[in-house]
Design an enzyme around this catalytic site. Structure first.
Site, PDB file in Angstrom:
ATOM      1  N   ARG A 198       0.851  -1.197   0.000  1.00 15.05           N
ATOM      2  CA  ARG A 198       0.000   0.000   0.000  1.00 15.05           C
ATOM      3  C   ARG A 198       0.888   1.249   0.000  1.00 15.05           C
ATOM      4  O   ARG A 198       1.970   1.250   0.599  1.00 15.05           O
ATOM      5  CB  ARG A 198      -0.852  -0.038   1.282  1.00 15.05           C
ATOM      6  CG  ARG A 198      -1.830   1.101   1.461  1.00 15.05           C
ATOM      7  CD  ARG A 198      -3.024   0.930   0.619  1.00 15.05           C
ATOM      8  NE  ARG A 198      -4.141   1.763   1.041  1.00 15.05           N
ATOM      9  CZ  ARG A 198      -5.136   2.099   0.221  1.00 15.05           C
ATOM     10  NH1 ARG A 198      -5.146   1.693  -1.033  1.00 15.05           N
ATOM     11  NH2 ARG A 198      -6.149   2.826   0.655  1.00 15.05           N
ATOM     12  N   THR A 255     -10.323   0.244  -9.068  1.00 16.61           N
ATOM     13  CA  THR A 255      -9.200  -0.559  -8.593  1.00 16.61           C
ATOM     14  C   THR A 255      -9.186  -1.765  -9.510  1.00 16.61           C
ATOM     15  O   THR A 255      -9.982  -1.847 -10.434  1.00 16.61           O
ATOM     16  CB  THR A 255      -9.488  -0.895  -7.100  1.00 16.61           C
ATOM     17  OG1 THR A 255      -9.433   0.319  -6.368  1.00 16.61           O
ATOM     18  CG2 THR A 255      -8.562  -1.902  -6.488  1.00 16.61           C
ATOM     19  N   THR A 258      -4.384  -0.715  -6.873  1.00 16.51           N
ATOM     20  CA  THR A 258      -5.184   0.472  -7.162  1.00 16.51           C
ATOM     21  C   THR A 258      -4.350   1.728  -7.355  1.00 16.51           C
ATOM     22  O   THR A 258      -3.257   1.852  -6.814  1.00 16.51           O
ATOM     23  CB  THR A 258      -6.191   0.710  -6.007  1.00 16.51           C
ATOM     24  OG1 THR A 258      -7.076   1.772  -6.347  1.00 16.51           O
ATOM     25  CG2 THR A 258      -5.492   1.042  -4.703  1.00 16.51           C
ATOM     26  N   ASN A 289      -6.469   4.284  -6.904  1.00 22.08           N
ATOM     27  CA  ASN A 289      -7.631   4.890  -6.253  1.00 22.08           C
ATOM     28  C   ASN A 289      -8.667   5.259  -7.306  1.00 22.08           C
ATOM     29  O   ASN A 289      -9.453   4.426  -7.699  1.00 22.08           O
ATOM     30  CB  ASN A 289      -7.254   6.056  -5.352  1.00 22.08           C
ATOM     31  CG  ASN A 289      -8.345   6.338  -4.329  1.00 22.08           C
ATOM     32  OD1 ASN A 289      -9.236   5.515  -4.150  1.00 22.08           O
ATOM     33  ND2 ASN A 289      -8.290   7.471  -3.673  1.00 22.08           N
ATOM     34  N   GLU A 341      -4.098   8.236  -3.725  1.00 22.69           N
ATOM     35  CA  GLU A 341      -4.488   7.418  -2.567  1.00 22.69           C
ATOM     36  C   GLU A 341      -4.616   8.226  -1.279  1.00 22.69           C
ATOM     37  O   GLU A 341      -5.238   7.766  -0.324  1.00 22.69           O
ATOM     38  CB  GLU A 341      -3.476   6.284  -2.377  1.00 22.69           C
ATOM     39  CG  GLU A 341      -4.090   4.962  -2.019  1.00 22.69           C
ATOM     40  CD  GLU A 341      -4.866   4.361  -3.182  1.00 22.69           C
ATOM     41  OE1 GLU A 341      -6.074   4.142  -3.007  1.00 22.69           O
ATOM     42  OE2 GLU A 341      -4.283   4.134  -4.255  1.00 22.69           O
ATOM     43  N   SER A 393      -7.754   0.931   3.505  1.00 25.94           N
ATOM     44  CA  SER A 393      -8.230   0.445   2.205  1.00 25.94           C
ATOM     45  C   SER A 393      -9.396  -0.528   2.399  1.00 25.94           C
ATOM     46  O   SER A 393      -9.553  -1.112   3.464  1.00 25.94           O
ATOM     47  CB  SER A 393      -7.079  -0.280   1.500  1.00 25.94           C
ATOM     48  OG  SER A 393      -7.547  -0.966   0.366  1.00 25.94           O
ATOM     49  N   GLY A 416     -14.040   0.179  -4.323  1.00 27.51           N
ATOM     50  CA  GLY A 416     -14.020   1.000  -3.108  1.00 27.51           C
ATOM     51  C   GLY A 416     -14.711   0.275  -1.977  1.00 27.51           C
ATOM     52  O   GLY A 416     -14.462  -0.907  -1.721  1.00 27.51           O
TER      53      GLY A 416
END
Ligand code: GLY
Length: 569
Positions: free
Chosen positions: A104, A380, A398, A400, A419, A451, A473
């Site tokens: 991430r 994503t 992703t 975002n 993000e 997330s 999402g």
């Protein structure tokens, strides 16, 4: 050398497929369901699925294939496949060993809690969503290298980047959906970029147009030659920092030097005779999914029936409670003490359901927890892989939003994420725009934003059962929840479970969102009589799943909501 040649051949095959298909007025052949004996790859794009299959056929394992697919998606699916974003990988090896990798994005060291507020303390939405200030430190390249170092089978990392380089350098044909989405975001590309690039230059894309990404090919070659240093140092890092400077971004070389993906303790919990292997924080997906499954397991939903009033009401109430917990309790566990054990404790989950009334909707106001926003972006991408040995990998990554921040690193050819918008811009306090969140997910330097990505592997009686995940999402978690129950409780095939229409509730706003046609008129009327507010919305999730049937046959299923494609052998 031999491998390079092999990949050239693969690439020619790929081009041939697209050329032939073009004549038939479709760019690619999509397989939405494949039955196979040995191995399976399901992704958001047929070219990426082909790349994964070729890696498996050349002796790679599921992790090798995942790495090659991720780089390929960065080329052929630029709206979400990426090297400028982040993601999660869940692995279950054939011997049952499980691992979860967190790559991430992180907040830059110069970030601070109120960085998206104006002088009156109001959130400036554009700042966290668009442009250079919305970008978190990308984790994908480090994540792919880390995964390869620990679990890869093919020695040469360079071979896993090669197919992506070929696709970027020589181009590929755009599908209708991809051409349309590039056109849709053209004005944003112009607004947030200072350097001319292919996405700005070409104003009107159409199905079948060839997209050649020379700059991206050069960047991928740097990664291919130098590994981590090919992205986080040297030419590409310089280009990235120059882009940040042009747009008043805040991250520095030091942010790139110190970025590291992290192996997290996998979340492993039970649902009846199934085991759930999923992603712990900074994903909220694993915990919320387990909470919802542990909530419904005490009720006879198989007897009640799929999408019946009783089943839907129960699932909605489970979702409402899990999302209320998510809003308050979940954040990056390196910065916030997530009460993981308590949240997953069966007696706690039963207590949460003490207010459940089988004939009446619970008011979201009466569920005490923090406040959740409805601003999460849904663009994503997920892919699922099973190799010949029975190793399984689920990866969700992703940028975002579609194309992330819309900022393309000038000369380096890749989009950067936005993000930072997954943090709570203003923890705890709702502002006039309803942009609110919780302390657990407040912005802090080097923290990872919460997330919903939920890459998950299920076993049944300790044997590999399902590999699954989705974009979407906040709807990711409920998509995985429903697809699993469709198979485990309602005896559907992987394909039917995925293609089936879905619904979603996330506590706030207090609405049951449904895909058009998901619930019958009778069920909608019943739910409304119970006090639920039902609202039709755009498609929910794009699930890619693999199911191991009782007879050992591997069923791969790609979502019919997009260009998704399953390939197996
Ligand atoms: N950016 C979407 C998510 O991570 O949930």
């Amino acid at each position: 050398m031999r491998k390079t040649l092999l990949f050239s051949i693969i690439f020619c095959d790929i081009l041939l497929i697209s050329c032939i298909s073009n004549n038939n007025n479709t760019v690619f052949q999509y397989d939405k369901q494949i039955l196979a004996d040995s191995a399976m790859v399901v992704t958001a794009h047929p070219l990426a699925s082909d790349v994964g299959i070729e890696i498996l056929k050349s002796g790679g394992n599921a992790v090798d294939a995942a790495i090659a697919v991720q780089f390929a998606l960065a080329v052929v699916y630029p709206r979400a496949g990426n090297i400028g974003g982040g993601g999660f990988l869940v692995l279950r090896k054939k011997d049952g060993h499980a691992a979860t990798l967190d790559f991430r994005e992180k907040a830059p060291k110069a970030s601070f809690r109120d960085m998206y507020l104006d002088s009156l303390g109001n959130v400036i939405e554009e700042k966290s969503r668009f442009g250079h200030l919305s970008v978190g430190i990308p984790g994908v390249v480090d994540g792919m290298i880390e995964a390869h170092e620990r679990y890869g089978k093919l020695n040469n990392f360079a071979d896993l980047v090669a197919p992506a380089i070929n696709l970027a350098q020589n181009g590929f044909s755009l599908t209708f959906q991809e051409a349309a989405i590039l056109n849709k975001f053209h004005a944003d590309f112009e607004k947030y970029n200072t350097k001319e690039n292919i996405f700005i230059k070409n104003k009107q894309w159409k199905k079948g147009d060839k997209l050649i990404q020379t700059d991206l090919a050069k960047t991928l070659k740097q990664i291919q030659a130098k590994g981590r240093d090919g992205f986080y140092k040297g030419t590409v890092a310089k280009q990235l920092l120059a882009e940040m400077n042009r747009g008043n971004g805040i991250f520095k070389q030091d942010d790139l030097d110190t970025y590291r993906s992290k192996w997290r303790e996998p979340l492993i919990e039970a649902y009846k005779n199934y085991k759930i292997i999923s992603m712990p924080p900074p994903s909220s997906g694993g915990i919320a999914l387990v909470q919802m499954l542990k909530t419904v397991e005490d009720y006879p939903i198989k007897d009640w029936g799929h999408h019946s009033t009783q089943t839907t009401h129960l699932m909605v109430e489970a979702e409402r409670r899990a999302y209320a917990d998510r809003a308050t309790h979940l954040g990056d566990s390196d910065f916030w003490e997530v009460p993981r054990t308590s949240l997953l404790d069966k007696s706690y989950i039963k207590t949460r359901m003490s207010s459940f009334d089988p004939s009446k909707a619970t008011s979201s106001d009466s569920i005490q927890a923090g406040i959740i926003t409805n601003k999460e972006s849904e663009e994503t991408t997920h892919f699922s892989i099973v190799d010949e040995e029975g190793n399984a990998v689920a990866v969700t990554t992703t940028l975002n939003s579609n194309f992330g921040s819309k900022v393309l690193v000038g000369e380096a050819g890749f989009f950067l994420n936005n993000e930072m918008d997954d943090f709570s811009a203003k923890p705890g306090v709702p502002n006039q725009f309803d942009l609110v969140g919780a302390e657990a997910n407040a912005i802090e330097p080097e923290k990872r934003m919460l997330s919903s990505m939920t890459p998950t592997i299920f076993t049944k009686d300790d044997k590999l059962f399902m590999v699954v995940g989705s974009p979407g999402g906040s709807t990711i978690i409920t998509s995985v929840f429903q697809v699993f129950l469709n198979v485990a409780e309602h005896d559907m095939s992987m394909k039917d479970a995925i293609h089936n229409l879905r619904f979603h509730h996330q506590w706030l706003p207090n609405k049951v969102f449904i895909e058009e046609g998901a619930l019958s008129e009778t069920v909608i009327t019943d739910l409304e009589a119970m006090g639920h507010i039902v609202e039709i919305r755009k498609p929910i999730g794009r699930v890619e799943g693999i199911l191991i049937q009782e007879n050992g046959i591997i069923e791969g299923a790609a979502d019919n909501r997009g260009d998704d494609d399953a390939e197996g052998y």
